[in-house]
Motif scaffolding. Structure first.
Motif, PDB file in Angstrom:
ATOM      1  N   THR A 108      69.735   1.684 118.728  1.00 20.32           N
ATOM      2  CA  THR A 108      71.065   0.810 119.160  1.00 20.32           C
ATOM      3  C   THR A 108      72.283   1.201 118.520  1.00 20.32           C
ATOM      4  O   THR A 108      72.382   2.508 117.849  1.00 20.32           O
ATOM      5  CB  THR A 108      70.458  -0.745 119.003  1.00 20.32           C
ATOM      6  OG1 THR A 108      71.636  -1.462 119.571  1.00 20.32           O
ATOM      7  CG2 THR A 108      70.411  -0.714 117.290  1.00 20.32           C
ATOM      8  N   ASN A 109      73.072   0.281 118.490  1.00 21.11           N
ATOM      9  CA  ASN A 109      74.095   0.475 117.913  1.00 21.11           C
ATOM     10  C   ASN A 109      74.541  -0.750 116.966  1.00 21.11           C
ATOM     11  O   ASN A 109      74.368  -1.851 117.340  1.00 21.11           O
ATOM     12  CB  ASN A 109      75.548   0.817 118.823  1.00 21.11           C
ATOM     13  CG  ASN A 109      76.768   1.095 117.998  1.00 21.11           C
ATOM     14  OD1 ASN A 109      77.276   0.620 117.239  1.00 21.11           O
ATOM     15  ND2 ASN A 109      77.186   2.474 118.464  1.00 21.11           N
ATOM     16  N   TRP A 110      75.042  -0.447 115.720  1.00 23.48           N
ATOM     17  CA  TRP A 110      74.922  -1.493 114.669  1.00 23.48           C
ATOM     18  C   TRP A 110      76.234  -2.181 114.802  1.00 23.48           C
ATOM     19  O   TRP A 110      76.802  -3.160 114.119  1.00 23.48           O
ATOM     20  CB  TRP A 110      74.536  -1.151 113.243  1.00 23.48           C
ATOM     21  CG  TRP A 110      75.644  -0.006 112.608  1.00 23.48           C
ATOM     22  CD1 TRP A 110      75.653   1.081 112.697  1.00 23.48           C
ATOM     23  CD2 TRP A 110      76.379  -0.357 111.657  1.00 23.48           C
ATOM     24  NE1 TRP A 110      76.538   1.903 111.945  1.00 23.48           N
ATOM     25  CE2 TRP A 110      76.861   0.728 111.003  1.00 23.48           C
ATOM     26  CE3 TRP A 110      76.665  -1.537 110.710  1.00 23.48           C
ATOM     27  CZ2 TRP A 110      77.854   0.896 110.200  1.00 23.48           C
ATOM     28  CZ3 TRP A 110      77.745  -1.494 109.875  1.00 23.48           C
ATOM     29  CH2 TRP A 110      78.320  -0.412 109.476  1.00 23.48           C
ATOM     30  N   MET A 197      73.333   8.147 123.282  1.00 20.85           N
ATOM     31  CA  MET A 197      74.025   7.243 122.285  1.00 20.85           C
ATOM     32  C   MET A 197      74.395   5.939 122.909  1.00 20.85           C
ATOM     33  O   MET A 197      74.852   6.087 124.092  1.00 20.85           O
ATOM     34  CB  MET A 197      75.466   7.816 121.734  1.00 20.85           C
ATOM     35  CG  MET A 197      75.115   9.258 120.874  1.00 20.85           C
ATOM     36  SD  MET A 197      74.311   8.743 119.286  1.00 20.85           S
ATOM     37  CE  MET A 197      73.855  10.294 118.556  1.00 20.85           C
ATOM     38  N   VAL A 198      74.262   4.797 122.123  1.00 22.75           N
ATOM     39  CA  VAL A 198      74.407   3.598 122.581  1.00 22.75           C
ATOM     40  C   VAL A 198      75.650   3.449 122.088  1.00 22.75           C
ATOM     41  O   VAL A 198      76.289   3.340 120.780  1.00 22.75           O
ATOM     42  CB  VAL A 198      73.437   2.389 121.989  1.00 22.75           C
ATOM     43  CG1 VAL A 198      73.959   1.153 122.360  1.00 22.75           C
ATOM     44  CG2 VAL A 198      72.197   2.896 122.451  1.00 22.75           C
ATOM     45  N   ALA A 302      79.359  13.277 120.607  1.00 20.61           N
ATOM     46  CA  ALA A 302      78.520  12.112 120.850  1.00 20.61           C
ATOM     47  C   ALA A 302      78.459  11.201 119.708  1.00 20.61           C
ATOM     48  O   ALA A 302      78.552   9.989 120.129  1.00 20.61           O
ATOM     49  CB  ALA A 302      77.393  12.737 121.426  1.00 20.61           C
ATOM     50  N   ILE A 303      78.021  11.582 118.597  1.00 23.46           N
ATOM     51  CA  ILE A 303      78.194  10.604 117.536  1.00 23.46           C
ATOM     52  C   ILE A 303      79.380  10.039 117.188  1.00 23.46           C
ATOM     53  O   ILE A 303      79.563   8.729 116.969  1.00 23.46           O
ATOM     54  CB  ILE A 303      77.791  11.236 116.087  1.00 23.46           C
ATOM     55  CG1 ILE A 303      76.284  11.994 116.327  1.00 23.46           C
ATOM     56  CG2 ILE A 303      77.751  10.425 114.923  1.00 23.46           C
ATOM     57  CD1 ILE A 303      75.632  13.003 115.162  1.00 23.46           C
ATOM     58  N   LEU A 304      80.474  10.685 117.229  1.00 22.77           N
ATOM     59  CA  LEU A 304      81.835  10.128 116.869  1.00 22.77           C
ATOM     60  C   LEU A 304      82.298   9.296 118.126  1.00 22.77           C
ATOM     61  O   LEU A 304      82.980   8.203 117.975  1.00 22.77           O
ATOM     62  CB  LEU A 304      82.818  11.174 116.783  1.00 22.77           C
ATOM     63  CG  LEU A 304      82.486  11.985 115.641  1.00 22.77           C
ATOM     64  CD1 LEU A 304      83.847  13.005 115.410  1.00 22.77           C
ATOM     65  CD2 LEU A 304      82.567  11.119 114.221  1.00 22.77           C
ATOM     66  N   GLY A 305      81.745   9.636 119.375  1.00 21.15           N
ATOM     67  CA  GLY A 305      82.102   8.589 120.317  1.00 21.15           C
ATOM     68  C   GLY A 305      81.307   7.287 120.411  1.00 21.15           C
ATOM     69  O   GLY A 305      81.897   6.355 121.013  1.00 21.15           O
TER      70      GLY A 305
END
Length: 325
Positions: A108-110, A197-198, A302-305
């Protein structure tokens, strides 16, 4: 109605800490706004309930409310500056068990970046991958990413930093293994195994206009809650509930890939520190890998996005016992 009003206002203004890695597949966190005590609410995911703090104002956390006093007066606050000239740790070498197998969990995304929480029986962490140092064993509860990196090394800051959060048998955070992330030229196997990525949901402290909208929403939620208490009818679900990030369940992951990418912490800095968000709880052992883990350019983008700013201001070194025996 004085007591319910005070209770609701207290809960509505409570702040939330760094990713707590509680599995959310049953959607139970949305009920914590009223159902749990303030100290329970304060440890949940910041993307779910409006917070009263922001990373871009971390210098002033201690003045927001008494619960955050440690952020201002603590003697082992994180992060701190690190340096190669000051040397690396010669003590407390970590060893790893059960990392060389696939684990399953929720992706997920925290609220500020990508996050993964391992599946485990309720309140039972001893079957999870573990790290040992001296006579201490801690269990991997999950990992999440901050961007930019929390730790400067020799004045240089990486684009992101991954925190592997380890707990004791009771689920209390006792160790964080930090790995700095930067873009390189080759695909990193660890991130190649992950789903898409979420994206993060809009969090606290983004802009003056967003702060105004947040306050209007908070007043509206408070009004609806009070209406529900007075009329004994359930209040309408808040708009914030609809902003929860997506959760991808039963994701399989090989955690050994990230350890191998930094040579299993064969060189590292160690210090006694804290969590990097309110209430800034101390008593956490930090292991920061000297080796940087390099992703491909596309992986880093992708991570930074999927991230929004989540780096606390650097703290003064005090009683951190950096690299000490």
């Amino acid at each position: 109605m004085i007591f319910p009003l005070a209770l609701v206002f207290s809960l509505a203004t409570s702040a939330l800490a760094c990713a707590d890695h509680t599995n959310r597949q049953r959607g139970h966190l949305s009920k914590r706004f009223l159902a749990q005590k303030r100290e329970e609410v304060s440890s949940t995911n910041p993307s779910y309930i409006t917070s009263d703090w922001a990373y871009d104002a971390s210098y002033n956390w201690g003045a927001i409310q008494p619960d955050y006093a440690n952020c201002q007066t603590g003697t082992q606050q994180s992060p701190i500056a690190l340096s190669l000239t000051a040397g690396l740790s010669s003590y407390h070498h970590p060893t790893f068990e059960n990392y060389d197998r696939n684990v399953s969990g929720n992706w997920t995304n925290w609220g500020y970046g990508p996050a993964f929480t391992l599946d485990h029986p309720p309140d039972d962490y001893q079957g999870l991958p573990s790290v040992k140092w001296d006579n201490v064993t801690a269990y991997l509860k999950g990992w999440h990413i901050h961007a930019p990196a929390d730790h400067f090394v020799g004045g240089d800051r990486s684009k992101a930093e991954m925190h592997l959060v380890h707990v004791d048998t009771k689920g209390h955070e006792v160790a964080v293994l930090a790995i700095r992330l930067d873009p390189g030229t080759a695909t990193m196997p660890f991130f190649a195994q992950l789903p898409e990525m979420v994206p993060f949901v809009t969090g606290p402290g983004r802009s003056p206009d967003q702060k105004k909208r947040r306050m209007r929403r908070k007043r509206s939620e408070l009004s609806e809650v009070l209406t529900g208490l007075i009329s004994s009818k359930p209040a309408r679900a808040s708009a914030k509930e609809n902003e929860k990030p997506k959760v991808v369940e039963d994701v399989q992951m090989d955690m050994a890939l990230i350890l191998d990418g930094v040579y299993r912490f064969n060189e590292f800095w160690m210090y006694k520190g804290s969590l990097t968000s309110p209430p800034c709880m101390e008593g956490v052992r930090w292991f920061v890998a000297r080796t940087i883990a390099f992703t491909s350019v596309d992986q880093m983008r992708a991570i930074l996005g999927a991230c929004t700013y989540s780096a606390r201001a650097e703290q003064e070194v005090w009683l951190h016992e950096t690299n000490s025996a």
